[in-house]
Design an enzyme around this catalytic site. Structure first.
Site, short mmCIF file in Angstrom:
data_model
loop_
_atom_site.label_atom_id
_atom_site.label_comp_id
_atom_site.label_asym_id
_atom_site.label_seq_id
_atom_site.Cartn_x
_atom_site.Cartn_y
_atom_site.Cartn_z
N ASP A 1 -16.02 -21.66 -4.44
CA ASP A 1 -15.56 -21.24 -5.76
C ASP A 1 -14.48 -20.17 -5.61
O ASP A 1 -14.55 -19.29 -4.74
CB ASP A 1 -16.75 -20.70 -6.57
CG ASP A 1 -16.38 -20.50 -8.03
OD1 ASP A 1 -15.40 -21.11 -8.47
OD2 ASP A 1 -17.10 -19.73 -8.70
N CYS B 1 -15.42 -29.06 -11.79
CA CYS B 1 -15.97 -28.19 -10.76
C CYS B 1 -17.04 -27.36 -11.45
O CYS B 1 -17.99 -27.92 -11.99
CB CYS B 1 -14.87 -27.36 -10.11
SG CYS B 1 -13.79 -26.50 -11.25
N SER B 2 -16.89 -26.07 -11.44
CA SER B 2 -17.83 -25.25 -12.19
C SER B 2 -17.26 -24.92 -13.57
O SER B 2 -17.79 -25.32 -14.60
CB SER B 2 -18.15 -23.97 -11.42
OG SER B 2 -19.07 -23.17 -12.14
N ALA B 3 -16.13 -24.21 -13.60
CA ALA B 3 -15.49 -23.91 -14.87
C ALA B 3 -14.56 -25.03 -15.32
O ALA B 3 -14.18 -25.10 -16.48
CB ALA B 3 -14.71 -22.60 -14.76
N GLY B 4 -14.17 -25.89 -14.38
CA GLY B 4 -13.28 -26.99 -14.73
C GLY B 4 -11.83 -26.57 -14.84
O GLY B 4 -11.05 -27.24 -15.52
N VAL B 5 -11.42 -25.50 -14.15
CA VAL B 5 -10.03 -25.04 -14.25
C VAL B 5 -9.41 -24.78 -12.87
O VAL B 5 -8.29 -25.20 -12.61
CB VAL B 5 -9.92 -23.79 -15.14
CG1 VAL B 5 -10.19 -24.14 -16.58
CG2 VAL B 5 -10.85 -22.68 -14.66
N GLY B 6 -10.09 -24.05 -11.99
CA GLY B 6 -9.50 -23.65 -10.71
C GLY B 6 -9.39 -24.82 -9.76
O GLY B 6 -8.31 -25.35 -9.49
N ARG B 7 -10.51 -25.24 -9.20
CA ARG B 7 -10.51 -26.37 -8.29
C ARG B 7 -10.10 -27.65 -8.99
O ARG B 7 -9.40 -28.50 -8.44
CB ARG B 7 -11.90 -26.51 -7.65
CG ARG B 7 -12.21 -25.40 -6.68
CD ARG B 7 -13.65 -25.40 -6.23
NE ARG B 7 -14.55 -24.86 -7.26
CZ ARG B 7 -15.86 -24.66 -7.09
NH1 ARG B 7 -16.41 -24.98 -5.93
NH2 ARG B 7 -16.59 -24.17 -8.06
N GLN C 1 -6.54 -21.51 -10.79
CA GLN C 1 -7.02 -20.21 -11.26
C GLN C 1 -6.55 -19.05 -10.42
O GLN C 1 -6.41 -17.95 -10.91
CB GLN C 1 -8.55 -20.24 -11.30
CG GLN C 1 -9.19 -19.15 -12.12
CD GLN C 1 -10.67 -19.40 -12.33
OE1 GLN C 1 -11.23 -20.29 -11.72
NE2 GLN C 1 -11.28 -18.62 -13.19
#
EC number: 3.1.3.48
Length: 1711
Positions: free
Chosen positions: A1316, A1350-1356, A1394
């Site tokens: 992350d 991913c987790s937030a759906g923005v960075g990865r 991100q």
């Protein structure tokens, strides 16, 4: 002899007298001892066999006389014979006339005074002579030679015979014979071989030899053949001959006596003689030659073919024929003439005749003459033909036809004349007188059958009467029957009648018939044949034919001929069963007949079975006892007299015998094999018919020799009946029917998906019908059946529940149909133990306390593996331990360090469970921030920017989680109070609080694998906060002065967060609009109006232009003009240069770009996401989807906000809604997640996170953990397959919608190695995963979007989506527009990509993909450190073929890419992308220097390496030391010592003599050795203008001999010493290194390349030898490596990697 004796006597007497005188003169003197020293005597023959020569040397001085005597010695050694004596005063004497080879006794006496003589006795032998008359000749045999010779003069002991093979110089025979032997025979020799014989005469040790050469005779060929090839050539053949070196051929013309010769080399066994005389006998003789020998072999005789005669003419003469011809070339024995036709004749003529007469009378007709030429056994013939007509047979005295004309008017008028005219002639043909009273006139010698006119003229010439008529025609010639093609037809033909005629008439009459002759046929004059039809078969006819002209007919020609009998009609052949026989039947033919001729044949093989003559009344016949199953043919013809009709044919069969031993077996569920045994007799085929329940299913036709067949594609588990029929033509015989079953169908594969406690068994059935049968699934434990469950045929899935985890059982499926049963192979089900559960990690500073729950089942121990996470995404193994408990203490760990913990359970069946991994970090030891940090720096502008410095709260600031900016209007506070963080902008602006928390942001200095910023500036007072009471960066009050402080929040997991504050900054006044100058305000307003107008015009222009393609629909229309103008797409060929430029100065350009993107899209509304009903559906409160692009679910009844999910449509490369980006599902949004998948028809889910990391849940486990399905709302999810791999896991689900009653398959691809807020370890792994995703998307039939989370759906997620889109753009457009792509993504979902590291990593992935090149390009490029040894071995294989290929690419790249750093098109980069920075090059001259020229090049070292300045050429002290100062060089390396013959250089200062230039003064401080033993000099450089000082360490390294490279260990040790010098001091950035070489630029290039490659290996774990060599060569051509130096770079680097990098692998230190 007498003169010799006399001479000896005189000499003796003289010597005696002299001695007497001497002795007299000595009287009275003392007596002397008798004797004296011996002489040195030598005896030789001087090459003469009849002489002996004595020579001696006297031992005393003074002249003496010598007496010599010689006598022959016999065999016993006693002297005999007459003695020869001589006297001399010389030192030598020669005896002549001796016998060769004889022994002699020699006495030599020294005549001294007073009778004191000394005598020496010797024995010697004369040399023997060679034999005389030596001969060597053939002994009449090819393998023998006979030698003979005469005695050698004199004596001898023996003869030695040596026979050598001359060509090979090998000894063939060695024999010694007595002197009495004068001949010898040598046997067993090679035929046709040259030998040399040496005969040696021996006499004691003396010998004489002579030699002779001779050949053995060759073996002639034993077979010779001569064959005629034509009229002038003969070909000879013979077999091989032993020993012949050549063959002599002599061909003799036996008629002319001439000879033709040919010489043929050895190895050839055929020869053709050309240009011979035709029709001539020849005799061939062959002779085998070897040396002087010629051995004649057999002979052969043959004739050449005679030549053909030419111009054969056969001429008819009246009633005879005359033949003439021209003789052909060559000779002949004679002619044979054979005449055939109405009369036949044969005659012979001599060879000289050229014509012949066949005397008459010959009957008219067609004659053929065959003229045959004879020559020996051969002949040649030609033919000629002609017609002999009847006119030719007329008597010579008959001049022609006679014209008799009646009707002449009687007249007594005298002088009348008859004038004859023809229709064809213009004038009168005849003129005769007409007697008085004549009533007719006659003309003779006219043309038969011609029309004439006769005019009667008076004596006065008047025509009184004209009469006309015809001469009688002649009959047709040679009437004959030429064809009887049909029993009712006769074809007759005739030759044309001589003369003229008007036509022919033909009539015929049947013998014995009472009727008148048949119809009269009138034919034209050109018709010469007629076919008489409808005659009675088997009857004789008389045919008459004549010619006619006018009213006259010629004589008729008659011929008698018979028609052929007609064959029987309606002939048939069939088989009659009562009685069993083959019966032939027919009808009687028309016409005459005497009998019938009947034949019966068996066709295969063709055999005459029966032959009969039947009476004329017979109409049938039968045959019994014939071979069964055979085809027969009957031939029936009619006999009439000697005539036989054509045959009538009919065929028929005898019935076959039925096959026996019919057997039917089944080897597969859909197959039956049928076999049978043949029975005697024949057959035409077999027919095998398959029946199922009395219905014919299949039929197979087989050949008569086949004994089996197979039926495929049958229904499994079904009973069939088989019928085998033997056919013979139309007849058949069937065997008894046989019944059989097919095997039941069983699954061809059992696919078992194991989970702890249960298994899902997928049965893969073969395609096609299932058939019949009963099936059971059986489980066995230790060989005993423990469980059985019935299955339906075709059942695809069943569950095995309550299996014991960690236990092993066996499973199979057994099916039965009728008497047959089949079973699948045993599948061993090794039940995987379940994973540990409820894992809890309790971190402390130096240990981790781990607790878990062991799974149920047959389990043994739990393996705990501890790995430490290292920068760059890698891990370092710490330890592992097995335990049977459920808790473990992990001691001796490092504080504030992340560890990956993996727990795996081992079952008693040796199976390991699925590993449960979690990342847990040890806590930090007590963080002690400073009581009060330094105040921050504040930048002025329209807003205020507060700069946060890395390390402002101490070296442990990595524990800071958040930074905050506290603003205050209190000018007296030294530091903020802790309560200030509880107040927001709202409290300050509306409630009057002096200090408040204006801004809160995450730590921007979070450790990353990529270099981060050293400072971070955040603007204050930039947001419009309205009435929000949350933390908001609201606008500051105008007219107030503000001071700012930075607050840091720790990352500790303690109940109370540690806070640290900085001092307040100096006061800064906020800027009010009221104090902004009017011109500035007006400019801003006008500028805003212009921008608005420009945007409106742009939108209007787009409307007029029309809609864009979907691909470009979101590219630039929402982007500010200045950004679009600044950030253009980068062409693929320039991408690497762009990347390296942006990477310079700690990625400063990347940082600036990313800062520009931070505010993109933030002002777009997110009302639905902020609604109170939807806030709980968001994982992170700051990641909310924009309203315009959010994905809307179907609204549920009564729930107005149920259409919300935290997901956005993201435009892909080709479609505006190609991708859905969403957050990892929460527990409360699992149902919404699966609704999203179902409603949007998603077929591929991309998951880029793990479920838990660092004890934090990043994503709920939204799919079934095992085969047990889970249901969310109306959707039930089944796990069909799961395939874990090293870096990703593939899963396949089956979705079933409860209300819609539909099913759908969805594939999930989970990337498991992406932390992350970070990046993967290397671009290669993510690129490989992208390729897998692209393959799965292409293989999926669904057209729905791809779902990425991913987790937030923005960075990865943003990084992955951008990479997908940009890879398509690279492929389609050959450009990469990274900035604008990220810009578009952020317009559709906030925070896409991100972190800065993710933004840089995206560029790295694209660069890696670009450098990969075509898939089939070469394998050069960046190489992983782990794979470097293998890469070296691969290139060194096949005599360095790989190195040679790569070096050619390097040379081509240097030649083609003058300014580009990109490799050639076929150059391939793989593995990890190189991060070497771009090379900044400057030169003091325009071109690369020679040794006398000076050039300097700068190679930047990047964030962790030192900059390297390379100086080549003859540098003076001014250039060198001023460049040292200008480039801040701290280490100076000089390669190579000066030449001792040259003047020492003046660039180095000495102790008492510094170097002074306009800029600097250089002093020598000290000399010492480095820690590694390298000589080092320390200089102090003083800048003249500023007075600043700097110490410079100089390492001097002597180069090796010219053309030789340094040993690898030497160079690596030197580089280590340089690295230690570069990294001295407190600065983290090493000092600049300056390297200087005046001559050895090649070795300088090697030094520079190795320094850069070792830095790559230490920092990037990859090395790129190709690019490093390319950059150096482009910087300076003199540093272009040779092939040997290029290979040396690989070998030296491989040695460093195998033995460990310098400084224990910490190579960022070297320069």
């Amino acid at each position: 002899m007498r003169p010799l004796i006399l001479l000896a006597a005189l000499l003796w007497l003289q010597g005696f007298l002299a001695e007497d005188d001497a002795c007299s003169s000595l009287e009275g003197s003392p007596d002397r001892q008798g004797g004296g020293p011996l002489l040195s005597v030598n005896v030789s023959s001087h090459g003469k066999s009849t002489s002996l020569f004595l020579s001696w040397v006297a031992a005393e001085l003074g002249g003496f006389d010598y007496a010599l005597s010689l006598r022959s010695v016999n065999s016993s050694g006693s002297p005999e014979g007459q003695q020869l004596q001589a006297h001399t005063n010389e030192s030598g004497f020669e005896f002549h006339g001796l016998v060769p080879g004889s022994r002699y006794q020699l006495k030599l006496t020294v005549l001294r005074p007073c009778w004191q003589n000394v005598t020496i006795t010797l024995t010697a032998r004369t040399a023997p002579t060679v034999v005389r008359g030596l001969q060597l000749h053939s002994a009449g045999s090819p393998a023998r030679l006979e030698a003979s010779w005469s005695d050698a003069p004199g004596d001898q002991d023996s003869y030695q015979l040596l026979l050598y093979h001359l060509e090979s110089q090998t000894l063939a025979c060695n024999v010694s014979v007595s002197p009495d032997t004068l001949s010898y025979s040598f046997g067993d020799l090679l035929p046709g071989t040259q030998y040399v014989l040496e005969v040696i005469t021996w006499a004691g040790s003396l010998h004489a030899k002579t030699s002779i050469l001779q050949w053995t005779e060759p073996v002639p060929p034993d077979h010779l053949a001569l064959r005629a090839l034509g009229t002038s050539s003969l070909q000879a053949f013979w077999n091989s001959s032993e020993g012949a070196t050549s063959f002599h051929l002599m061909l003799t013309d036996l008629l002319g006596g001439t000879n033709t010769t040919a010489v043929i080399r050895q190895g050839v066994s055929t020869h053709t003689f050309l240009h011979l005389s035709p029709g001539t006998p020849h005799e061939l003789k062959i002779c085998a030659s070897a040396g002087p020998h010629q051995i004649w072999g057999p002979s052969a005789t043959e004739w050449t073919y005679p030549s053909y005669p030419s111009d054969l003419v056969l001429t008819p003469l009246r009633n005879e024929l005359w033949a003439s011809w021209k003789a052909g070339l060559g000779a002949r024995d004679g002619y044979v003439l054979k005449l055939s036709g109405p009369m036949e004749s044969t005659s012979t003529l001599g060879p000289e005749e050229c014509n012949a007469v066949f005397p008459g009378p010959l009957p008219p007709g067609h004659y053929t003459l065959q003229l045959k030429v004879l020559a020996g056994p051969y002949d040649a013939w030609v033919e000629g033909s002609t017609w002999l007509a009847e006119s030719a047979a007329l008597p010579r005295e008959v001049p022609g036809a006679r014209l008799w004309l009646d009707g002449l008017e009687a007249s007594k008028q005298p002088g009348r004349r008859a004038l004859l005219y023809s229709d064809d002639a213009p004038g009168s043909l005849g003129n005769i007188s007409v007697p008085s009273g004549a009533t007719h006139v006659i003309f003779c010698g006219l043309v038969p059958g011609a029309h004439y006119r006769v005019d009667i003229a008076s004596s006065t010439g008047d025509i009184s009467q004209s009469i006309s008529g015809y001469t009688s025609p002649l009959p047709p010639q040679s009437l004959e029957v030429i064809s009887r093609s049909s029993p009712s037809d006769l074809t007759i033909a005739w030759g044309p009648a001589p003369g003229q005629l008007e036509g022919y008439k033909v009539t015929w009459h049947q013998d014995g018939s009472q009727r008148s002759p048949g119809d009269l046929v009138d034919l034209g004059p050109d018709t010469l044949s007629l076919t008489l039809k409808s005659l009675v078969p088997g009857s004789c006819y008389t045919v008459s034919a004549w010619a006619w002209a006018g009213n006259l007919d010629s004589d008729s020609q008659k011929i008698h001929s018979c028609t052929r009998p007609a064959p029987p009609t309606n002939l048939s052949l069939g088989f009659a069963h009562q009685p069993a026989a083959l019966k032939a039947s027919w009808y009687h033919p028309p016409g005459g007949r005497d009998a019938f001729h009947l034949r019966l044949y068996r066709l295969r093989p063709l055999t005459l079975e029966s032959e009969k003559v039947l009476p004329r009344e017979a109409q049938n016949f039968s045959w019994a006892q014939l071979t069964a199953g055979c085809e027969f043919q009957v031939q029936l013809s009619t006999l009439w007299g000697s005539e036989r009709s054509s045959s009538a044919n009919a065929t028929g069969w005898t019935p076959p015998s039925a096959p026996t031993l019919v057997n039917v077996t089944s080897d597969a569920p859909t197959q039956l094999q049928v076999s049978w045994a043949h029975v005697p007799g024949g057959r035409s085929r077999y027919q095998v018919t398959l029946y199922q329940e009395s219905t014919r299913t299949a039929t197979s036709i087989m050949g008569p020799k086949e004994d089996g067949t197979s039926f495929l594609g049958l229904t499994p588990g079904t009973k069939y009946k088989v019928e085998v029929i033997s056919w013979a033509g139309p007849l058949y015989t069937a065997a008894a029917n046989v019944s059989a079953w097919t095997y039941p169908l069983i699954p061809n594969e059992l696919l078992v998906s194991m989970q702890a406690g249960s298994a899902v068994v997928n049965l893969a059935w073969p395609s096609g019908p299932l058939g019949q049968g009963a099936c059971h699934a059986q489980l066995s434990d230790a060989g005993h059946l423990s469980w059985e469950q019935p299955l339906k045929l075709g059942q695809e899935l069943f569950m095995l529940r309550d299996l014991t985890p960690g236990h092993t059982i066996s499973m199979s499926v057994r099916c039965r149909a009728g008497p047959l049963q089949a079973s699948t192979h045993l599948v061993v089900l090794s039940v995987e133990p379940g994973p540990v559960e409820d894992v809890l990690c309790h971190p402390e500073a130096t240990y981790l306390a781990l607790n878990w729950t062991m799974p149920a089942g047959d389990v043994d121990v739990c393996l705990v593996v501890v790995e430490r996470l290292v920068p760059g995404g890698g891990t370092h193994f710490v330890f592992q331990v097995n335990t049977s408990g459920d808790a473990l203490l992990l001691p001796n760990l490092m504080p504030t360090t992340s560890y990956r913990l993996s727990l795996t359970v081992l079952g008693r069946n040796s199976r390991w469970s699925r590993a449960v991994s979690l990342v847990c970090s040890t806590s930090a030891e007590a963080w002690h921030p400073p009581e009060l940090a330094e105040p921050p720096q504040v930048e002025l502008g329209t807003g205020m920017g507060v700069t946060v410095m890395r390390g402002m709260f101490g070296k442990d600031d990595g524990q800071i989680q958040w930074y905050g900016i506290i603003a205050t209007i209190n000018m007296t506070l030294a530091q903020p109070s802790r309560e200030a963080i509880n107040y927001t902008w709202y409290d300050h602006y509306y409630r009057g609080c002096e200090s408040f928390l204006a801004l809160l942001f995450p730590n921007p200095f979070y450790p990353e694998p990529w270099a981060g910023p050293r400072s971070w500036t955040v603007p204050v007072g930039t947001e419009d906060c309205d009435n929000t009471q949350e933390i908001c960066n609201g606008r500051l009050k105008s007219g107030f002065q503000y001071r700012f402080s930075v607050v840091a929040f720790s990352r500790l997991n303690t109940p109370e967060t540690i806070l640290a504050f900085s001092a307040f900054s100096e006061p800064r006044a906020s800027i009010s609009l009221a104090i902004i100058p009017l011109t500035v305000m007006l400019g801003a307003v006008v500028g805003s109006i212009v921008i608005v107008c420009a945007v409106l015009c742009l939108l209007r222009w787009r409307c007029l232009k029309g809609p864009r393609s979907e691909k470009d629909g979101f590219s630039k229309e929402l982007m500010p003009y200045n950004l679009w103008r600044t950030h253009r797409p980068i062409p693929i060929h320039s991408f690497r240069q762009s990347y390296e430029a942006k990477s310079a100065h700690a990625h400063q350009t990347f940082f600036q770009e990313f800062e520009e993107l931070k505010e993109v899209g933030k002002d777009q509304p997110r009302l639905e996401a902020e609604h109170p009903d939807n806030i709980i559906k968001n994982r992170y409160p700051h990641v909310l989807p924009y309203d315009h692009s959010r994905v809307r679910l179907t609204q549920l009844p009564g729930e107005p906000h149920s259409d919300y999910i935290n997901a956005n449509f993201i435009p892909g490369y080709s479609h505006t809604q190609e991708i859905i980006a969403t957050q990892g599902p929460l527990k409360k949004t699992l149902e919404d997640f699966w609704r999203l998948v179902w409603e949007q028809q998603v077929h591929v889910i991309i998951m880029l996170t793990v479920g838990m990391e660092n004890g934090r849940v990043l994503c709920e486990h939204y799919w079934p953990a095992n085969s047990t399905p889970v249901t969310h709302g109306h959707i039930t999810i089944h796990l069909l397959a799961e395939e874990p791999e090293d870096e990703w896991t593939r899963r396949e689900f089956q979705l079933q919608h409860g209300t819609e009653q539909k099913q759908r398959r969805v594939k999930q691809l989970q990337f498991t190695t992406w932390p992350d807020h970070s990046v993967p370890e290397a671009p290669s792994s993510l690129l490989a995963f992208v390729e897998l995703v692209q393959e799965q998307v292409q293989a999926t039939q669904g057209k729905g979007p791809i779902l990425v989370h991913c987790s937030a759906g923005v960075g990865r997620t943003g990084t992955f989506v951008a990479l997908l889109r940009l890879l398509r753009q690279l492929e389609e457009e050959k450009v990469a527009d990274v900035f604008n792509t990220v810009y578009i993504l952020r317009l559709h979902r906030p925070l896409m990509i991100q972190t800065l590291s993710q933004y840089i990593f995206l560029h790295s992935c694209l660069l890696n993909k670009i450098l990969e090149g075509p898939p089939d390009s070469s394998d050069s490029g960046p190489i992983s450190v782990m794979d470097f040894a293998q890469a070296c071995a691969k290139r060194a294989a096949n005599a360095n073929a790989g190195f040679l290929k790569e070096y050619k690419l390097l040379k081509q790249a240097i030649k083609d890419g003058t300014g580009s750093l990109l490799p050639p098109p076929d150059y391939n980069q793989n593995s990890i992308v190189s991060r070497r920075h771009s090379q900044e090059q400057f030169a003091l001259v325009e071109e690369c220097p020679e040794d006398s020229m000076l050039e300097a090049s700068l190679f930047p070292g990047g964030p962790s390496g030192c900059d390297h300045v390379v100086l080549t050429g003859s540098a003076g002290p001014k250039e060198l030391w001023e460049m040292v100062w200008e480039h801040d060089a701290h280490v100076l390396v000089s390669l190579g010592l000066p030449d001792t013959k040259e003047k020492p250089p003046d660039i180095w200062p000495v102790e008492m003599q510094p170097i002074v230039t306009d800029m600097v003064t250089v002093h020598r401080v000290s000399e010492s050795n480095t820690t590694t033993g390298w000589p080092s000099t320390l200089f102090r450089v003083i800048h003249g203008e500023s007075g600043k000082e700097r110490q410079v360490q100089c390492l001097q390294f002597p180069c090796s001999e010219s053309g030789c490279e340094l040993p690898a260990n030497t160079l690596l040790t030197f580089l280590d010493a340089v690295g230690q010098c570069c990294f001295r001091g407190k600065s983290k950035k090493p000092g600049t290194l300056l390297s200087h070489s005046s001559k050895n630029t090649n070795q300088l290039g090697t030094f520079l390349a190795m320094e850069q490659l070792l830095q790559q290996a230490g920092t990037e774990r990859t090395v790129d030898v190709f690019n490093v060599a390319l950059k150096q060569s482009q910087a300076c051509g003199l540093m272009t490596p040779t092939l040997e130096q290029y290979i040396y770079l690989y070998n030296c680097l491989n040695s460093a990697l195998l033995n460990g990098l310098p400084r224990a692998g910490k190579w960022p230190a070297p320069c």
